[in-house]
Each structure stands twice: as C-alpha cells, then as structure tokens.
Design a protein around this motif. Structure first.
Motif, PDB file in Angstrom:
ATOM      1  N   VAL A  78      50.787  59.988  52.038  1.00  0.00           N
ATOM      2  CA  VAL A  78      49.459  60.368  51.562  1.00  0.00           C
ATOM      3  C   VAL A  78      48.437  59.451  52.223  1.00  0.00           C
ATOM      4  O   VAL A  78      48.565  58.223  52.165  1.00  0.00           O
ATOM      5  CB  VAL A  78      49.351  60.271  50.024  1.00  0.00           C
ATOM      6  N   ARG A  79      47.445  60.066  52.853  1.00  0.00           N
ATOM      7  CA  ARG A  79      46.341  59.303  53.447  1.00  0.00           C
ATOM      8  C   ARG A  79      45.046  59.760  52.795  1.00  0.00           C
ATOM      9  O   ARG A  79      44.770  60.956  52.713  1.00  0.00           O
ATOM     10  CB  ARG A  79      46.268  59.516  54.954  1.00  0.00           C
ATOM     11  N   VAL A  80      44.257  58.797  52.327  1.00  0.00           N
ATOM     12  CA  VAL A  80      42.944  59.077  51.764  1.00  0.00           C
ATOM     13  C   VAL A  80      41.930  58.445  52.706  1.00  0.00           C
ATOM     14  O   VAL A  80      42.015  57.259  53.012  1.00  0.00           O
ATOM     15  CB  VAL A  80      42.797  58.504  50.336  1.00  0.00           C
ATOM     16  N   SER A  81      40.979  59.263  53.176  1.00  0.00           N
ATOM     17  CA  SER A  81      39.960  58.799  54.120  1.00  0.00           C
ATOM     18  C   SER A  81      38.577  59.035  53.539  1.00  0.00           C
ATOM     19  O   SER A  81      38.328  60.051  52.892  1.00  0.00           O
ATOM     20  CB  SER A  81      40.066  59.567  55.441  1.00  0.00           C
ATOM     21  N   ARG A  82      37.675  58.094  53.787  1.00  0.00           N
ATOM     22  CA  ARG A  82      36.288  58.233  53.353  1.00  0.00           C
ATOM     23  C   ARG A  82      35.529  59.067  54.377  1.00  0.00           C
ATOM     24  O   ARG A  82      35.619  58.826  55.575  1.00  0.00           O
ATOM     25  CB  ARG A  82      35.651  56.848  53.216  1.00  0.00           C
TER      26      ARG A  82
END
Length: 176
Positions: free
Chosen positions: A66-70
């Motif tokens: 899981v990657r969360v990017s702004r």
C-alpha cells in the motif's frame, strides 16, 4: 503541514496509534507492506461489479503493498493485492472524507471508537449525481493498530446484490 486525515479528525488525530498516523501522513509518500485476505461475493452480479470496478480477486494470505501519496492536499491510495493494482483518491469536502471509486464518490464522517478509526458512510454520488440512501453501495470500514502493525477491514456491498468484496489485512511500514 496538516495532512488530510489530521485535518478531518482534529484533536482526535493525536489519539490515533502512531502506525496509523504514519499511514495517513504521506510526505510526499509512505509505503506499507503485509498480507491481506480478500473475499468476493458469490453472486455472479457481484463478481461482475467487482470486475468492472477493478477490485481484487478472492484469496487468503496474499501479499499486500500500500502506497499513500500526497497530491495537492488530497491522498492517492494505491493498493497492490497479490500484484493486482487498485487505486482511489481521497479528498476533503464539506468536512468529510471523500473517496472516488470508478464512477462513485463516497463520503464518510471519521470518528474514533475504542482506538479504532471508523468510517461512517454519509453520502454517495454516481457521476456527480447524489443517490438516494436506498441505492447506496454499503461500505463498512475500520482501521486500528496492533503494536507496530496497521490493521484494516473494509467491506463493500450493494442493495439486492449483497457482498461485492471484503478485504482485511495487516500492514507494517516498509523499510527503506
């Protein structure tokens, strides 16, 4: 800088477990890995809807990334379950979390309950048209921590169709 979930939760942000804060504090991105269980609904129509939305297939103890990017104050939430990519964009609108999944935009009120982050469904639009409550896809979502692990449990169902997909798993921040 105030992150999306921090802005939505206000003072309750400080009550979240550190690992959950890390997941929801991309600067500019965070990466988590672990394992997931995915359950698809048995109704053939549920399988068709899941496929059209690009949702993952059933499986147990599957690898999860899981990657969360702004992105301009929003968050891009990318998931790879068993190598299959699924992404949604989360934003803030009228004090609520919104999440775009295919043609749907889901609105949630966030709250803490016994240390867990609970997503209370508050609205649904389909191609920007507000749906009456009776037609809403039903989302049940919770996140919590277990030590250094982030646990999640999300279920999506549709009226008259039943369960579309449920995914639950355990993630830890990926080492650099």
């Amino acid at each position: 800088m105030t992150h999306l979930y921090q802005a939505l939760l206000g003072p309750d942000w400080a009550k979240l477990a550190a690992v959950t804060q890390e997941l929801h504090s991309p600067d500019p991105a965070v990466l988590f890995e672990g394992r997931v269980e995915i359950i698809r609904g048995r109704n053939p129509l549920a399988d068709l809807v899941a496929a059209l939305l690009g949702l993952p297939k059933s499986g147990r103890d599957l690898p999860a990334l899981v990657r969360v990017s702004r992105l301009d104050g929003d968050e891009l939430l990318e998931r790879w379950y068993d190598g299959r990519h699924f992404a949604t964009r989360q934003a803030r609108s009228a004090g609520r979390l919104t999440e775009r999944i295919g043609p749907f935009t889901l609105a949630f009120d966030l709250r803490l309950e016994a240390g867990a982050l609970v997503f209370d469904q508050a609205g649904v639009t389909l191609w920007s048209l507000s749906l009456p409550h009776i037609l809403w896809p039903r989302i049940r979502a919770r996140e919590r921590a277990d030590g250094q692990a982030h646990l999640f449990d999300v279920a999506l169902s549709l009226p008259l169709v039943g369960l579309i997909v449920r995914y639950r798993g355990r993630l830890e921040q990926a080492s650099d």
